[in-house]
Design an enzyme around this catalytic site. Structure first.
Site, PDB file in Angstrom:
ATOM      1  N   SER A   1      -7.172  -4.979  10.765  1.00 24.79           N
ATOM      2  CA  SER A   1      -7.340  -5.933  11.889  1.00 24.79           C
ATOM      3  C   SER A   1      -7.027  -7.391  11.562  1.00 24.79           C
ATOM      4  O   SER A   1      -7.116  -8.233  12.461  1.00 24.79           O
ATOM      5  CB  SER A   1      -8.759  -5.880  12.498  1.00 24.79           C
ATOM      6  OG  SER A   1      -8.921  -4.760  13.328  1.00 24.79           O
ATOM      7  N   THR A   2      -6.686  -7.701  10.301  1.00 23.68           N
ATOM      8  CA  THR A   2      -6.514  -9.128   9.964  1.00 23.68           C
ATOM      9  C   THR A   2      -5.092  -9.645  10.174  1.00 23.68           C
ATOM     10  O   THR A   2      -4.817 -10.815   9.904  1.00 23.68           O
ATOM     11  CB  THR A   2      -6.917  -9.420   8.501  1.00 23.68           C
ATOM     12  OG1 THR A   2      -5.982  -8.773   7.632  1.00 23.68           O
ATOM     13  CG2 THR A   2      -8.323  -8.935   8.209  1.00 23.68           C
ATOM     14  N   GLY A   3      -4.179  -8.777  10.642  1.00 16.42           N
ATOM     15  CA  GLY A   3      -2.806  -9.198  10.891  1.00 16.42           C
ATOM     16  C   GLY A   3      -2.611  -9.464  12.375  1.00 16.42           C
ATOM     17  O   GLY A   3      -3.197 -10.398  12.925  1.00 16.42           O
TER      18      GLY A   3
ATOM     19  N   ILE B   1       0.815  -1.218   0.000  1.00 10.46           N
ATOM     20  CA  ILE B   1       0.000   0.000   0.000  1.00 10.46           C
ATOM     21  C   ILE B   1       0.855   1.278   0.000  1.00 10.46           C
ATOM     22  O   ILE B   1       0.407   2.319  -0.473  1.00 10.46           O
ATOM     23  CB  ILE B   1      -0.999  -0.025   1.192  1.00 10.46           C
ATOM     24  CG1 ILE B   1      -2.179   0.918   0.952  1.00 10.46           C
ATOM     25  CG2 ILE B   1      -0.305   0.297   2.515  1.00 10.46           C
ATOM     26  CD1 ILE B   1      -3.348   0.702   1.903  1.00 10.46           C
TER      27      ILE B   1
ATOM     28  N   ASN C   1      -2.567   1.686  15.718  1.00 11.93           N
ATOM     29  CA  ASN C   1      -3.017   1.350  17.073  1.00 11.93           C
ATOM     30  C   ASN C   1      -3.420   2.646  17.773  1.00 11.93           C
ATOM     31  O   ASN C   1      -3.211   3.727  17.231  1.00 11.93           O
ATOM     32  CB  ASN C   1      -1.947   0.573  17.846  1.00 11.93           C
ATOM     33  CG  ASN C   1      -0.632   1.330  17.890  1.00 11.93           C
ATOM     34  OD1 ASN C   1      -0.589   2.491  18.310  1.00 11.93           O
ATOM     35  ND2 ASN C   1       0.436   0.700  17.438  1.00 11.93           N
TER      36      ASN C   1
ATOM     37  N   TYR D   1      -3.870  -8.131  14.835  1.00 12.67           N
ATOM     38  CA  TYR D   1      -5.107  -8.071  15.619  1.00 12.67           C
ATOM     39  C   TYR D   1      -6.019  -9.286  15.421  1.00 12.67           C
ATOM     40  O   TYR D   1      -7.083  -9.378  16.035  1.00 12.67           O
ATOM     41  CB  TYR D   1      -5.860  -6.767  15.346  1.00 12.67           C
ATOM     42  CG  TYR D   1      -5.268  -5.538  16.034  1.00 12.67           C
ATOM     43  CD1 TYR D   1      -4.097  -5.631  16.789  1.00 12.67           C
ATOM     44  CD2 TYR D   1      -5.879  -4.286  15.928  1.00 12.67           C
ATOM     45  CE1 TYR D   1      -3.557  -4.515  17.418  1.00 12.67           C
ATOM     46  CE2 TYR D   1      -5.345  -3.168  16.555  1.00 12.67           C
ATOM     47  CZ  TYR D   1      -4.188  -3.278  17.301  1.00 12.67           C
ATOM     48  OH  TYR D   1      -3.668  -2.179  17.924  1.00 12.67           O
TER      49      TYR D   1
ATOM     50  N   GLY E   1       3.688  -4.379  11.131  1.00  9.53           N
ATOM     51  CA  GLY E   1       2.799  -4.596   9.986  1.00  9.53           C
ATOM     52  C   GLY E   1       2.727  -3.403   9.060  1.00  9.53           C
ATOM     53  O   GLY E   1       3.729  -2.738   8.787  1.00  9.53           O
ATOM     54  N   VAL E   2       1.525  -3.119   8.588  1.00  7.69           N
ATOM     55  CA  VAL E   2       1.346  -2.052   7.607  1.00  7.69           C
ATOM     56  C   VAL E   2       1.662  -0.689   8.231  1.00  7.69           C
ATOM     57  O   VAL E   2       2.164   0.215   7.558  1.00  7.69           O
ATOM     58  CB  VAL E   2      -0.072  -2.128   6.996  1.00  7.69           C
ATOM     59  CG1 VAL E   2      -1.167  -1.733   7.970  1.00  7.69           C
ATOM     60  CG2 VAL E   2      -0.163  -1.299   5.727  1.00  7.69           C
ATOM     61  N   ASP E   3       1.404  -0.550   9.511  1.00  8.56           N
ATOM     62  CA  ASP E   3       1.700   0.693  10.239  1.00  8.56           C
ATOM     63  C   ASP E   3       3.202   1.004  10.168  1.00  8.56           C
ATOM     64  O   ASP E   3       3.609   2.128   9.827  1.00  8.56           O
ATOM     65  CB  ASP E   3       1.254   0.500  11.694  1.00  8.56           C
ATOM     66  CG  ASP E   3       1.180   1.784  12.501  1.00  8.56           C
ATOM     67  OD1 ASP E   3       1.392   2.877  11.932  1.00  8.56           O
ATOM     68  OD2 ASP E   3       0.912   1.694  13.718  1.00  8.56           O
TER      69      ASP E   3
HETATM   70  P1  ADP Z   1      -3.714  -5.060  12.402  1.00  7.04           P
HETATM   71  O1  ADP Z   1      -2.957  -4.769  13.674  1.00  7.04           O
HETATM   72  O2  ADP Z   1      -4.860  -4.086  12.171  1.00  7.04           O
HETATM   73  O3  ADP Z   1      -4.125  -6.482  12.293  1.00  7.04           O
HETATM   74  P2  ADP Z   1      -1.461  -5.486  10.546  1.00  7.04           P
HETATM   75  O4  ADP Z   1      -0.589  -4.463   9.931  1.00  7.04           O
HETATM   76  O5  ADP Z   1      -0.843  -6.466  11.476  1.00  7.04           O
HETATM   77  O6  ADP Z   1      -2.677  -4.665  11.241  1.00  7.04           O
HETATM   78  O7  ADP Z   1      -2.201  -6.300   9.410  1.00  7.04           O
HETATM   79  C1  ADP Z   1      -3.242  -5.780   8.604  1.00  7.04           C
HETATM   80  C2  ADP Z   1      -3.093  -6.296   7.194  1.00  7.04           C
HETATM   81  O8  ADP Z   1      -2.107  -5.494   6.512  1.00  7.04           O
HETATM   82  C3  ADP Z   1      -2.609  -7.735   7.081  1.00  7.04           C
HETATM   83  O9  ADP Z   1      -3.393  -8.390   6.100  1.00  7.04           O
HETATM   84  C4  ADP Z   1      -1.165  -7.597   6.602  1.00  7.04           C
HETATM   85  O10 ADP Z   1      -0.775  -8.688   5.798  1.00  7.04           O
HETATM   86  C5  ADP Z   1      -1.285  -6.351   5.752  1.00  7.04           C
HETATM   87  N1  ADP Z   1      -0.041  -5.612   5.413  1.00  7.04           N
HETATM   88  C6  ADP Z   1       1.155  -5.632   6.036  1.00  7.04           C
HETATM   89  N2  ADP Z   1       2.027  -4.812   5.390  1.00  7.04           N
HETATM   90  C7  ADP Z   1       1.347  -4.267   4.342  1.00  7.04           C
HETATM   91  C8  ADP Z   1       1.671  -3.365   3.276  1.00  7.04           C
HETATM   92  N3  ADP Z   1       2.888  -2.821   3.167  1.00  7.04           N
HETATM   93  N4  ADP Z   1       0.702  -3.049   2.358  1.00  7.04           N
HETATM   94  C9  ADP Z   1      -0.542  -3.570   2.464  1.00  7.04           C
HETATM   95  N5  ADP Z   1      -0.907  -4.421   3.436  1.00  7.04           N
HETATM   96  C10 ADP Z   1       0.023  -4.769   4.358  1.00  7.04           C
END
Ligand code: ADP
Length: 178
Positions: free
Chosen positions: A122-124, A16, A29, A126, A37-39
């Site tokens: 939330s699918t990672g 993303i 968070n 969380y 993760g994505v954050d």
């Molecule tokens: P949460 O804590 O809300 O679960 P995460 O970041 O752990 O957030 O996961 C949310 C989703 O983002 C997961 O499906 C993970 O695979 C995905 N993700 C991780 N990195 C990226 C990225 N760079 N671009 C898009 N999606 C991502």
């Protein structure tokens, strides 16, 4: 009508942080001070200016959203939303996740954003079950686009194949593609 909505929703597999859109959504968070993760990926790609701005926001409750600039990202803005941690499904997780999509879209609309990309909130870390979360994501976005025409394009960005396949499969059912 159904066809028009489907044309305003894209489902892709990728990172993303690479997207050149008006806003990308961050699965943050409650502290808004970065995480994994994505954050983590968004903060790394945006640079330290992003953390400097999120520090001024004082956090964000679960289900709500906050907006910042995108700094070094190709995206102009980041909308930070806080998904629920999955605790078995009886702690209002479904409604809180739906609220994340609604608050992000309302905030986008208020800022004149026309193109927006969502990760699978939330699918990672969380642990929200993927299929259940995907149904909520698709239904909420569909409902919003049906009543709003300011947002032109919503992109669901799946990081892995399993997520992508789940979104594609449920889109056929929920968005009624030909
Ligand atoms: P949460 O804590 O809300 O679960 P995460 O970041 O752990 O957030 O996961 C949310 C989703 O983002 C997961 O499906 C993970 O695979 C995905 N993700 C991780 N990195 C990226 C990225 N760079 N671009 C898009 N999606 C991502």
């Amino acid at each position: 009508m159904k066809k028009e909505i489907r044309n305003r929703i894209d489902i892709i597999q990728g990172d993303i942080t690479k997207l050149q859109v008006d806003a990308i959504v961050n699965a943050a968070n409650r502290s808004l001070l970065g995480g994994g993760g994505v954050d983590g990926a968004i903060h790394r790609a945006a640079g330290p200016e992003l953390l400097a701005e999120t520090r001024t926001l004082g956090g964000c409750p679960t289900g709500e959203a906050r907006i910042t600039k995108g700094y070094r990202l190709p995206a102009k803005h980041v909308i930070h939303t806080v998904g629920p941690v999955w605790r078995g499904g009886h702690r209002n997780e479904d409604e809180l996740l739906a609220r994340c999509y609604r608050s992000s879209l309302e905030l986008a609309k208020a800022h004149g954003i026309r193109t927006i990309a969502f990760p699978a909130i939330s699918t990672g870390a969380y642990r929200f079950p993927l299929e259940r979360a995907t149904r909520i994501a698709l239904s909420e976005v569909k409902r919003f686009l049906e009543k709003d025409d300011s947002i032109e394009k919503v992109i669901f960005v799946c990081y892995d194949r399993r997520c992508y396949d789940t979104y594609r499969r449920l889109a056929l059912e929920i968005l009624d593609t030909p």
